[in-house]
Design an enzyme around this catalytic site. Structure first.
Site, PDB file in Angstrom:
ATOM      1  N   THR A 176      38.299 -42.185 114.838  1.00  0.00           N
ATOM      2  CA  THR A 176      39.443 -42.236 113.935  1.00  0.00           C
ATOM      3  C   THR A 176      40.511 -41.220 114.293  1.00  0.00           C
ATOM      4  O   THR A 176      41.630 -41.304 113.802  1.00  0.00           O
ATOM      5  CB  THR A 176      38.928 -41.961 112.519  1.00  0.00           C
ATOM      6  OG1 THR A 176      37.949 -40.913 112.614  1.00  0.00           O
ATOM      7  CG2 THR A 176      38.242 -43.191 111.957  1.00  0.00           C
ATOM      8  N   ARG A 231      52.949 -41.122 105.317  1.00  0.00           N
ATOM      9  CA  ARG A 231      53.292 -40.347 106.502  1.00  0.00           C
ATOM     10  C   ARG A 231      52.245 -40.548 107.597  1.00  0.00           C
ATOM     11  O   ARG A 231      51.047 -40.621 107.323  1.00  0.00           O
ATOM     12  CB  ARG A 231      53.360 -38.870 106.141  1.00  0.00           C
ATOM     13  CG  ARG A 231      53.758 -38.039 107.330  1.00  0.00           C
ATOM     14  CD  ARG A 231      53.688 -36.593 107.021  1.00  0.00           C
ATOM     15  NE  ARG A 231      54.892 -36.154 106.338  1.00  0.00           N
ATOM     16  CZ  ARG A 231      55.017 -34.916 105.852  1.00  0.00           C
ATOM     17  NH1 ARG A 231      54.029 -34.075 105.944  1.00  0.00           N
ATOM     18  NH2 ARG A 231      56.127 -34.562 105.259  1.00  0.00           N
ATOM     19  N   GLU A 279      41.886 -48.938 107.804  1.00  0.00           N
ATOM     20  CA  GLU A 279      41.402 -50.257 107.408  1.00  0.00           C
ATOM     21  C   GLU A 279      42.493 -51.303 107.260  1.00  0.00           C
ATOM     22  O   GLU A 279      42.260 -52.489 107.450  1.00  0.00           O
ATOM     23  CB  GLU A 279      40.577 -50.116 106.122  1.00  0.00           C
ATOM     24  CG  GLU A 279      39.275 -49.404 106.440  1.00  0.00           C
ATOM     25  CD  GLU A 279      38.524 -48.878 105.240  1.00  0.00           C
ATOM     26  OE1 GLU A 279      37.597 -49.536 104.800  1.00  0.00           O
ATOM     27  OE2 GLU A 279      38.867 -47.773 104.747  1.00  0.00           O
TER      28      GLU A 279
END
Ligand code: FES
Ligand code: FES
Lengths: 160, 686
Positions: free
Chosen positions: B461, B576, B653
């Site tokens: 990630t 952001r 996701e």
């Protein structure tokens, strides 16, 4: 039954006793603590375990260690191609990194095959370093993180 | 602030991953490990009546065989998925009935195969049916959302509408299949237990293991600096980790390695439930919605309930005065379903977004215009204002980039070189999550670096990189002076990497710690100065979601029905963006998995025996390099000061949400064939 084999791994000669049922992948990971090649399926279905065996890309989970006495194995750890690493980093061609050592070895092997003029299923005339050639030739290396866009760009850049 | 937030820093863990030296769970250096291999039930329901272990025991180098007859008792058996080898019951095919530990992995596997198990079988049911007489309404759906919602009178709205859509859509059982199979290396050393595990959360796993075995948490350490993907399947503890610990307890002093096989992953580590979605839309002739009804039927396991929140995204997507959603579950003799990337939103935006395309077709309205027409002012579900909502911006920006304007709305009009070509669009959405309870510590070292510690996880990630950026930004120092430490319960508590909540939860804790550090020590700290911070509470004033729009160009071969996604373009409004380089990969990765879901993914259950027949990567197809052609992700600059101190909304996701609908809509536009059941395989067009 055990057998003793000697292989060169990333330039280092290693002698090791293996169960004759041991795959090259398990010999590297479990017996020699060489963990750059990954196990994603153990059945030749994902490409995570790709190494260069005597200069060509192979799935080390489908090779029996005992059949490769005397072989030269290059893994992602010993791959002499920092240019590929650079372009992979630049293009963010990986996320979790688990398929990455296999992608790198496969990319190196693939670039050699292309240079030697080997055709692929999408080749029409002389094979070139096009995105579609790369996609086709790298289709055996699955990436569940979905880094394919970056992988293709990275290989194209490194192969130029 | 150094402006590090928003910088496309290359992955800090890149060099280790590009040399293959980053250690995943199996690869930590432990002394003289033993190897475990699992034995799985070959019936779908019943009891184990006996074991013949003689052939296995006759092998040299077998160290232990554990079954329910001799396995140590567990302290807490409340989570039946984890209560392994505690009794003779078999609740699904593939459940673990024994485990072998041996000196070598080859012997462990051979011995496991040599064990004969006898059973008393009972009739089983594994088929999900919308008309199953046993369907029930769960108390809540994942994670703790209401099962049903209702406003106005949707039946009357449907009865009096100018235009309606009333169709059933289905999504199949799907398996997460991260590339790294689930692995635990467990080591009892004296009275301490150490686990090297492929987990999305070291602290939550520690809590689960400690209560399962009745241990104090401070006697358990979980280490996971690198994780080879998870996509939800490593978010909650599953049976293999409990089995590895049982083996290690039995062989105290000896580390035990348990790496499950790819095939075993199809019954032991969760999956996405199949869903049957009846979608009803009521609208006037301009396409303005008056009613939305979403009724979902899905499955859960007899051994443990998991209720996917499939109908929930429809509660907030579009305006309509009359609406209802609901979930009904069938309790079957199947493995336990669990989280898979965007549970709820991912399957739950397939049916509704194809239904919107059908409504656009019936009203003769452009699909983008239809969505804009039904933009709500407030969150239709809660009545709260959105903290920010830029769905329209994503649709418009995407349309411009994709070249939507040139589209002929009629289906089956473009035939080129034997391929029907079409384009389609669908919306994406994902809720903003922030989990309470993470703690970060910052310590200044003698050599002038800031050590930032939090037990967070990086599954690919980008955590290793983006949390360092957050710290550098908030401490106002160059990022190379930040040394991040994650993935270890010896570090301060961190919540699970789930719900796209990582940066919000952990990053906010780091921002808080950085503020506290500067307040306490100013800009000229001394070696050893340290401060800590916590994740703040989530605002309750606003409805908070990220949005997006995905555009697909699909080609369907006129003779063979082969389907190609030639172009896929997504635009997202997700707050952001901390690192554009890693963020793009998150969006593209999600869209790639969405493409994979659209065209390939389907776990095929053989209902006679209750197992997934295509249980490997040769037959459970996922997108390969050759499937992904032109793929682009863009985002809008979105400022949202309400979501959390960093203004991030979570990006792991949303990329998979809506992709399959965009592809299905494009396939309809190409061919005139409406596919309502995933995956979109060639036979649908022949
Ligand atoms: S591990 Fe060898 S191909 Fe998957
Ligand atoms: S980078 Fe995770 S599988 Fe490829």
């Amino acid at each position: 039954m055990e057998a003793t084999i000697t292989i060169t791994v990333d330039g280092r000669q290693r002698t090791v006793a293996v169960d004759t049922r041991t795959t090259l992948l398990d010999a590297l990971r479990d017996r020699l603590a060489v963990t750059a090649p990954k196990k994603g399926c153990d059945h030749g279905q994902c490409g995570s375990c790709t190494v260069l065996l005597d200069g060509r890309r192979v799935l080390s989970c489908l090779a029996l260690a005992v059949a490769h006495d005397g072989a030269e194995v290059v893994t992602a750890a010993g791959l002499d191609n920092d240019r590929l690493r650079e372009t992979f980093l630049d293009n963010d061609a990986f996320q979790c990194g688990y398929c990455t050592p296999g992608q790198l070895c496969s990319a190196a092997g693939m670039l050699d095959e292309l240079k030697a003029g080997w055709p692929s299923a999408v080749t029409d005339g002389e094979p070139t370093l096009s995105a579609s050639e790369i996609r086709e030739r790298m289709a055996g290396n699955l990436c569940r993180c979905g880094a394919y866009v970056g992988i293709v760009a990275a290989i194209q850049e490194a192969g130029r | 602030m150094t402006g590090m937030i928003g910088t496309a820093l290359p992955r800090r863990d890149g060099p280790a991953k590009l040399h293959g030296t980053a250690p995943y769970a199996y690869e930590h250096d432990v002394e003289h490990p033993a190897y475990a291999h699992l034995v799985q039930a070959t019936i779908a329901r019943g009891r184990v009546t006996g074991f013949d272990l003689s052939a296995a025991n006759a092998l040299d180098d077998v160290l232990a065989i554990l079954t329910h007859e001799n396995a140590p008792r567990l302290e807490d058996t409340g989570n039946a998925e984890l209560a392994v080898l505690q009794d003779d019951a078999v609740a699904f095919r593939g459940q673990v009935v024994a485990v072998v530990v041996a000196e070598t992995p080859e012997t462990a596997r051979q011995a496991a195969n040599a064990i004969q198990v006898t059973y008393d079988s009972e009739p089983h049911e594994t088929r999900l049916r919308a008309d199953d007489a046993g369907l029930y309404t769960p108390e809540k759906v994942n994670p703790a959302l209401p099962t049903e919602s209702s406003q106005g009178d949707v039946e009357s709205a449907l009865a009096s509408a100018d235009v309606t859509v009333d169709e059933v859509y289905t999504t199949p059982m799907e398996h997460n299949n991260p590339m790294e199979p689930h692995t635990t290396v467990a080591h009892w050393d004296g009275d301490r237990l150490t686990l090297y595990d492929s987990t999305q959360g070291v602290h939550p796993l520690r809590s689960a293991v400690a209560s399962l075995f009745g241990l104090d948490e401070d006697r358990v350490r979980v280490v996971a600096p690198y994780v080879g993907g998870g996509f939800g399947s490593k978010g909650q503890p599953h049976a293999p980790v409990a089995l590895a610990v049982l083996c290690a307890r039995h062989l105290t002093g000896r580390p035990v390695k348990l790496a499950i096989t790819r095939q075993q992953m199809f019954s032991l580590v969760g999956y996405r439930t199949p869903t049957i979605q009846r979608i009803r839309l009521a609208a006037d002739h301009t396409g303005a919605l008056t009613g939305i009804a979403v009724d979902v039927v899905e499955q859960t396991a007899r051994v443990k309930e998991f209720a996917e929140q499939t109908a929930t995204p429809s509660r907030s997507m579009y305006a309509a005065p009359h609406r209802r959603t609901g979930h009904r579950l069938a309790e079957l003799d199947v493995p336990v379903p669990s989280w898979m990337r965007a549970p709820g939103e991912c399957p739950g935006m397939f049916g509704p977004e194809v239904a919107m395309d059908e409504l656009a077709q019936r009203c003769e309205v452009d699909p983008i215009a239809l969505r804009i027409r039904n933009e709500p002012e407030l969150d239709p579900d809660s009545g709260k204002p959105f903290s920010s909502r830029n769905l329209i911006g994503c649709l418009e920006d995407g349309a411009r980039r994709f070249g939507w304007d040139a589209r002929d709305p009629r289906p089956r009009t473009r035939l080129e070189d034997g391929w029907w070509i079409g384009t389609g669009v669908a919306s994406s959405t994902y809720p903003v999550h922030m989990s309470p309870g993470s703690v970060a510590e910052i310590r200044y070292t003698a050599d002038g670096r800031y050590e930032v510690a939090i037990g967070a996880a990086d599954l690919g990630t980008g955590t290793w990189t983006v949390l360092a950026q957050v710290a550098a930004d908030r401490l106002d120092v160059p990022v190379d002076r930040v040394e991040l430490r994650i993935g270890d319960t010896d570090l301060p508590n961190a919540t699970v990497a789930g719900g796209s909540s990582g940066v919000a939860s952990w990053g906010s804790a780091i921002a808080d710690a950085a503020g506290a550090f500067r307040d306490k020590f100013g800009t000229d700290p001394a070696a050893g100065d340290e401060a800590s911070g916590r994740t703040p509470d989530l605002s309750e004033t606003f409805a908070m979601r990220a949005f997006g729009a995905q555009f697909a160009e699909v080609a369907v071969h006129a003779d063979t029905g082969e389907v190609e996604v030639r172009r896929l373009l997504g635009v997202f409004a997700a707050g952001r963006i901390v690192n554009p380089r890693t963020a793009r990969s998150q969006f593209l990765g999600g869209m790639t998995m969405g493409l994979s879901m659209a065209l390939h993914e389907q776990s095929v259950m053989d209902h006679r025996y209750g197992h997934v027949v295509n249980h490997d990567l040769a037959e459970y197809h996922i997108a390969t390099c050759a499937d992904v052609r032109s793929l682009e992700a863009h985002w809008l600059d979105e400022t949202d000061e309400h979501v959390n101190p960093l203004g991030t909304k979570g990006i792991g996701e949303i990329g998979i949400v809506g992709t399959a609908a965009a592809v299905a809509n494009a396939a309809w536009h190409a061919t005139g064939v409406r596919v309502r059941d995933l995956p979109i395989t060639p036979d649908r067009f022949l």
